[in-house]
Design a protein around this motif. Structure first.
Motif, PDB file in Angstrom:
ATOM      1  N   ALA A 162       0.826  -1.211   0.000  1.00  0.00           N
ATOM      2  CA  ALA A 162       0.000   0.000   0.000  1.00  0.00           C
ATOM      3  C   ALA A 162       0.856   1.255   0.000  1.00  0.00           C
ATOM      4  N   GLY A 163       0.431   2.254  -0.756  1.00  0.00           N
ATOM      5  CA  GLY A 163       1.071   3.569  -0.757  1.00  0.00           C
ATOM      6  C   GLY A 163       2.527   3.516  -1.134  1.00  0.00           C
ATOM      7  N   SER A 164       3.383   3.935  -0.212  1.00  0.00           N
ATOM      8  CA  SER A 164       4.822   3.958  -0.483  1.00  0.00           C
ATOM      9  C   SER A 164       5.583   3.009   0.430  1.00  0.00           C
ATOM     10  N   ASP A 165       4.873   2.033   1.020  1.00  0.00           N
ATOM     11  CA  ASP A 165       5.530   1.064   1.896  1.00  0.00           C
ATOM     12  C   ASP A 165       6.633   0.323   1.135  1.00  0.00           C
ATOM     13  N   ALA A 166       7.698   0.002   1.831  1.00  0.00           N
ATOM     14  CA  ALA A 166       8.849  -0.655   1.213  1.00  0.00           C
ATOM     15  C   ALA A 166       8.625  -2.147   1.045  1.00  0.00           C
ATOM     16  N   ILE A 167       9.314  -2.696   0.069  1.00  0.00           N
ATOM     17  CA  ILE A 167       9.343  -4.139  -0.169  1.00  0.00           C
ATOM     18  C   ILE A 167      10.676  -4.644   0.369  1.00  0.00           C
ATOM     19  N   GLU A 168      10.629  -5.618   1.270  1.00  0.00           N
ATOM     20  CA  GLU A 168      11.866  -6.219   1.771  1.00  0.00           C
ATOM     21  C   GLU A 168      12.325  -7.270   0.768  1.00  0.00           C
ATOM     22  N   LEU A 169      13.516  -7.088   0.236  1.00  0.00           N
ATOM     23  CA  LEU A 169      14.075  -8.042  -0.720  1.00  0.00           C
ATOM     24  C   LEU A 169      14.698  -9.207   0.050  1.00  0.00           C
ATOM     25  N   PRO A 170      14.484 -10.441  -0.403  1.00  0.00           N
ATOM     26  CA  PRO A 170      14.929 -11.615   0.366  1.00  0.00           C
ATOM     27  C   PRO A 170      16.382 -12.013   0.161  1.00  0.00           C
ATOM     28  N   TRP A 171      17.213 -11.096  -0.331  1.00  0.00           N
ATOM     29  CA  TRP A 171      18.622 -11.405  -0.571  1.00  0.00           C
ATOM     30  C   TRP A 171      19.487 -10.358   0.105  1.00  0.00           C
ATOM     31  N   SER A 172      20.669 -10.778   0.486  1.00  0.00           N
ATOM     32  CA  SER A 172      21.602  -9.838   1.088  1.00  0.00           C
ATOM     33  C   SER A 172      23.011 -10.244   0.678  1.00  0.00           C
ATOM     34  N   PRO A 173      23.785  -9.327   0.178  1.00  0.00           N
ATOM     35  CA  PRO A 173      23.489  -7.940  -0.161  1.00  0.00           C
ATOM     36  C   PRO A 173      22.874  -7.819  -1.553  1.00  0.00           C
ATOM     37  N   VAL A 174      22.239  -6.677  -1.816  1.00  0.00           N
ATOM     38  CA  VAL A 174      21.737  -6.336  -3.145  1.00  0.00           C
ATOM     39  C   VAL A 174      22.519  -5.115  -3.609  1.00  0.00           C
ATOM     40  N   THR A 175      23.082  -5.187  -4.801  1.00  0.00           N
ATOM     41  CA  THR A 175      23.895  -4.083  -5.300  1.00  0.00           C
ATOM     42  C   THR A 175      23.153  -3.203  -6.296  1.00  0.00           C
ATOM     43  N   ALA A 176      22.145  -3.750  -6.982  1.00  0.00           N
ATOM     44  CA  ALA A 176      21.429  -2.947  -7.978  1.00  0.00           C
ATOM     45  C   ALA A 176      20.082  -3.576  -8.307  1.00  0.00           C
ATOM     46  N   ILE A 177      19.139  -2.723  -8.657  1.00  0.00           N
ATOM     47  CA  ILE A 177      17.858  -3.185  -9.199  1.00  0.00           C
ATOM     48  C   ILE A 177      17.993  -3.110 -10.715  1.00  0.00           C
ATOM     49  N   GLU A 178      17.874  -4.252 -11.364  1.00  0.00           N
ATOM     50  CA  GLU A 178      18.035  -4.303 -12.821  1.00  0.00           C
ATOM     51  C   GLU A 178      16.749  -3.906 -13.534  1.00  0.00           C
ATOM     52  N   SER A 179      15.617  -4.385 -13.028  1.00  0.00           N
ATOM     53  CA  SER A 179      14.337  -4.037 -13.646  1.00  0.00           C
ATOM     54  C   SER A 179      13.208  -4.276 -12.665  1.00  0.00           C
ATOM     55  N   LEU A 180      12.119  -3.575 -12.906  1.00  0.00           N
ATOM     56  CA  LEU A 180      10.892  -3.777 -12.144  1.00  0.00           C
ATOM     57  C   LEU A 180       9.744  -3.656 -13.131  1.00  0.00           C
ATOM     58  N   GLU A 181       9.101  -4.780 -13.415  1.00  0.00           N
ATOM     59  CA  GLU A 181       7.956  -4.804 -14.325  1.00  0.00           C
ATOM     60  C   GLU A 181       6.703  -5.119 -13.540  1.00  0.00           C
ATOM     61  N   TYR A 182       5.588  -4.573 -14.000  1.00  0.00           N
ATOM     62  CA  TYR A 182       4.297  -4.853 -13.375  1.00  0.00           C
ATOM     63  C   TYR A 182       3.206  -4.803 -14.434  1.00  0.00           C
ATOM     64  N   ILE A 183       2.087  -5.418 -14.104  1.00  0.00           N
ATOM     65  CA  ILE A 183       0.922  -5.406 -14.984  1.00  0.00           C
ATOM     66  C   ILE A 183      -0.053  -4.380 -14.421  1.00  0.00           C
ATOM     67  N   ASP A 184      -0.372  -3.356 -15.221  1.00  0.00           N
ATOM     68  CA  ASP A 184      -1.275  -2.304 -14.743  1.00  0.00           C
ATOM     69  C   ASP A 184      -2.725  -2.794 -14.741  1.00  0.00           C
ATOM     70  N   PRO A 185      -3.683  -2.014 -14.177  1.00  0.00           N
ATOM     71  CA  PRO A 185      -5.076  -2.468 -14.079  1.00  0.00           C
ATOM     72  C   PRO A 185      -5.721  -2.807 -15.424  1.00  0.00           C
ATOM     73  N   GLU A 186      -5.194  -2.274 -16.532  1.00  0.00           N
ATOM     74  CA  GLU A 186      -5.740  -2.592 -17.854  1.00  0.00           C
ATOM     75  C   GLU A 186      -5.109  -3.848 -18.451  1.00  0.00           C
ATOM     76  N   GLY A 187      -4.181  -4.470 -17.730  1.00  0.00           N
ATOM     77  CA  GLY A 187      -3.543  -5.695 -18.206  1.00  0.00           C
ATOM     78  C   GLY A 187      -2.337  -5.455 -19.092  1.00  0.00           C
ATOM     79  N   ILE A 188      -1.806  -4.242 -19.102  1.00  0.00           N
ATOM     80  CA  ILE A 188      -0.650  -3.907 -19.933  1.00  0.00           C
ATOM     81  C   ILE A 188       0.614  -3.934 -19.080  1.00  0.00           C
ATOM     82  N   GLU A 189       1.653  -4.593 -19.608  1.00  0.00           N
ATOM     83  CA  GLU A 189       2.926  -4.662 -18.876  1.00  0.00           C
ATOM     84  C   GLU A 189       3.615  -3.301 -18.913  1.00  0.00           C
ATOM     85  N   GLN A 190       4.038  -2.839 -17.748  1.00  0.00           N
ATOM     86  CA  GLN A 190       4.721  -1.562 -17.584  1.00  0.00           C
ATOM     87  C   GLN A 190       6.042  -1.825 -16.858  1.00  0.00           C
TER      88      GLN A 190
END
Length: 186
Positions: free
Chosen positions: A63-91
């Protein structure tokens, strides 16, 4: 990362690097032992020891701007973040729109200050996060523990029993890995 050449030198299958690259009869077995030793060490420590790409799939954003805890340690970079919007389109979200907080044991990923996560479709597996996890260099004591495991498993391809005492892992491996172990709380 322990290389095949270094493992062969440790196993005394070669005296020089040239001999190590020439001796290939058991390369597949030794590489399997290297992979297994890293897997053992990562399971024991709960840390990612070898740099690699990891993927986390979620059913939506928090919800809102709550953080996501990543299950790996350490993390050096986020390569990509994809999601499906409410219309079903990949963003996808650009890395510049994200905050990666690496201070906690398990890093936190959140949208930049003053912004919120976008809406997703109400379906499972609607968010995919791809990250680079693992330290640039393995600590020297972890390298020693991994080499001990490789040597032990190479010489003893089954459990070792001396009288009534059995040993699947050489003494000292867990002690070398212990300072790097992440302990679960709660």
């Amino acid at each position: 990362m322990i290389t095949l050449t270094r493992a062969k030198l440790h196993l005394r299958l070669a005296i020089t690097e040239e001999e190590a690259t020439a001796y290939t009869d058991e390369d597949a077995i030794i590489q399997g032992l290297i992979n297994g030793a890293y897997q053992y060490a990562e399971h024991y420590t709960q840390a990612t020891l070898a740099t690699r790409t990891k993927t986390l799939v979620l059913d939506g954003f928090p919800a809102g701007s709550d953080a996501i805890e990543l299950p790996w340690s350490p993390v050096t970079a986020i390569e990509s973040l994809e999601y499906i919007d409410p219309e079903g389109i990949e963003q996808s979200l650009d890395a510049e729109t994200l905050r990666l907080d690496t201070r906690p044991i398990y890093p936190l990923l959140a949208p930049q200050w003053g912004s919120h996560w976008p809406s997703t479709t109400d379906e499972p597996e609607s968010v995919t996060i791809t990250a680079t996890a693992g330290a640039a260099e393995t600590p020297p004591d972890v390298d020693v523990a991994i080499l001990l495991l490789i040597g032990h498993w190479y010489e003893n391809r089954e459990s070792v029993a001396i009288g009534t005492i059995t040993s699947e892992v050489p003494m000292g491996v867990d002690m070398l890995l212990a300072p790097h172990r992440i302990h679960a709380v709660g």
